[in-house]
Design a protein around this motif. Structure first.
Motif, PDB file in Angstrom:
ATOM      1  N   MET A   1      -1.535  17.945  16.722  1.00  0.00           N
ATOM      2  CA  MET A   1      -2.353  17.614  15.535  1.00  0.00           C
ATOM      3  C   MET A   1      -3.037  16.268  15.746  1.00  0.00           C
ATOM      4  O   MET A   1      -2.379  15.279  16.025  1.00  0.00           O
ATOM      5  N   VAL A   3      -4.850  12.906  14.733  1.00  0.00           N
ATOM      6  CA  VAL A   3      -4.925  12.005  13.592  1.00  0.00           C
ATOM      7  C   VAL A   3      -6.339  11.430  13.519  1.00  0.00           C
ATOM      8  O   VAL A   3      -6.853  10.928  14.509  1.00  0.00           O
ATOM      9  N   GLU A  26      -2.538  15.453   2.957  1.00  0.00           N
ATOM     10  CA  GLU A  26      -1.221  15.677   2.393  1.00  0.00           C
ATOM     11  C   GLU A  26      -0.208  14.784   3.089  1.00  0.00           C
ATOM     12  O   GLU A  26      -0.345  14.463   4.271  1.00  0.00           O
ATOM     13  N   LEU A  27       0.778  14.374   2.331  1.00  0.00           N
ATOM     14  CA  LEU A  27       1.875  13.585   2.900  1.00  0.00           C
ATOM     15  C   LEU A  27       3.105  13.711   2.028  1.00  0.00           C
ATOM     16  O   LEU A  27       3.006  13.673   0.810  1.00  0.00           O
ATOM     17  N   ASN A  28       4.232  13.939   2.677  1.00  0.00           N
ATOM     18  CA  ASN A  28       5.520  13.977   1.982  1.00  0.00           C
ATOM     19  C   ASN A  28       5.527  14.886   0.754  1.00  0.00           C
ATOM     20  O   ASN A  28       5.991  14.498  -0.311  1.00  0.00           O
TER      21      ASN A  28
ATOM     22  N   GLU B  49       9.177  11.138   7.740  1.00  0.00           N
ATOM     23  CA  GLU B  49       8.273  10.670   6.697  1.00  0.00           C
ATOM     24  C   GLU B  49       6.846  10.531   7.212  1.00  0.00           C
ATOM     25  O   GLU B  49       6.610   9.949   8.257  1.00  0.00           O
ATOM     26  N   ASP B  50       5.914  11.074   6.444  1.00  0.00           N
ATOM     27  CA  ASP B  50       4.503  10.828   6.707  1.00  0.00           C
ATOM     28  C   ASP B  50       4.152   9.466   6.095  1.00  0.00           C
ATOM     29  O   ASP B  50       4.780   9.017   5.140  1.00  0.00           O
ATOM     30  N   GLU B  51       3.133   8.841   6.665  1.00  0.00           N
ATOM     31  CA  GLU B  51       2.791   7.477   6.253  1.00  0.00           C
ATOM     32  C   GLU B  51       1.282   7.399   5.986  1.00  0.00           C
ATOM     33  O   GLU B  51       0.486   7.824   6.821  1.00  0.00           O
ATOM     34  N   LEU B  52       0.922   6.858   4.831  1.00  0.00           N
ATOM     35  CA  LEU B  52      -0.499   6.717   4.490  1.00  0.00           C
ATOM     36  C   LEU B  52      -0.931   5.258   4.601  1.00  0.00           C
ATOM     37  O   LEU B  52      -0.255   4.359   4.113  1.00  0.00           O
ATOM     38  N   ILE B  80      -0.466   9.250   9.070  1.00  0.00           N
ATOM     39  CA  ILE B  80       0.287   9.477  10.302  1.00  0.00           C
ATOM     40  C   ILE B  80       1.409  10.466   9.990  1.00  0.00           C
ATOM     41  O   ILE B  80       2.337  10.151   9.235  1.00  0.00           O
ATOM     42  N   PRO B  81       1.323  11.676  10.544  1.00  0.00           N
ATOM     43  CA  PRO B  81       2.378  12.660  10.255  1.00  0.00           C
ATOM     44  C   PRO B  81       3.715  12.207  10.833  1.00  0.00           C
ATOM     45  O   PRO B  81       3.754  11.468  11.824  1.00  0.00           O
ATOM     46  N   GLU B 101       4.554   5.479   1.185  1.00  0.00           N
ATOM     47  CA  GLU B 101       5.560   6.154   2.011  1.00  0.00           C
ATOM     48  C   GLU B 101       6.874   6.210   1.241  1.00  0.00           C
ATOM     49  O   GLU B 101       7.069   5.457   0.291  1.00  0.00           O
ATOM     50  N   PRO B 102       7.755   7.139   1.632  1.00  0.00           N
ATOM     51  CA  PRO B 102       9.020   7.275   0.912  1.00  0.00           C
ATOM     52  C   PRO B 102       9.800   5.960   0.871  1.00  0.00           C
ATOM     53  O   PRO B 102       9.704   5.147   1.792  1.00  0.00           O
TER      54      PRO B 102
END
Lengths: 123, 123
Positions: A1, A3, A26-28, B49-52, B80-81, B101-102
């Protein structure tokens, strides 16, 4: 994938209808969405989901049942906690928003309304 | 709980250290954070965790192990997946970021580094 950067201006140029959020990422378990809005939306709340509004252009006016109205401008963020009933609206201008909320969130909450969008579109 | 707008400029004015994210909000088990960054961070990834990254000022350069470097400017977003190893850096300028992020995410992922911040601060 692969980025890649997501450019908000470029994504906003892809649609013009009001109150119809489009997915840009999309994220989390959440979708990142863009929306163009104008005039009144509908009173609603989300039982289990907090909702983030980031204002890109214009002023988002938010009304609540039990606290004063808020006005959120460009570069400002509003987080509506779950369960808080709210009515998003604008004055006579188009407002551009970025939203972040769980994939399961309907934008009208538990309210079924003519403005409810059932199938969100990726742009 | 009173809902209030969060102004990014005002929050950014409250700190100056680099690579030390500050919390400005929370939603759906995640923190919304601001960071000022400059020069190189450390290679790391987040297993779950994905990060924005939303760039407010400057250009965020991101390197990867197996894809070309990306450059993300103001008004652009990078997601970032989970599992993707990445190295955030900048040229010789300070870059302002908003992150989502979480709550469980450490900014250096599984890597313990002198740059790892253990106790995140609300501003």
């Amino acid at each position: 994938m692969k980025v890649q950067s997501i450019n908000l201006e470029e994504k906003f140029s892809k649609f013009s209808t009001h109150w119809t959020p489009k997915i840009i990422g999309e994220l989390n378990g959440q979708y990142l969405k863009l929306a163009k809005v104008k005039n009144d939306f509908v009173w609603h709340s989300h039982a289990h989901e907090d909702e983030l509004f980031f204002v890109v252009k214009g002023t988002l006016i938010m009304e609540y049942r039990d606290q004063p109205t808020t006005r959120t401008g460009p570069g400002e963020i509003l987080i509506i906690p779950k369960g808080v009933e709210h009515l998003p609206r604008t004055e006579d201008e188009e407002v551009w928003l970025m939203l972040c909320e769980p994939k399961t969130t309907k934008h009208t909450g538990a309210v079924e309304h003519e403005k409810t969008v059932k199938n969100l579109e990726w742009i």
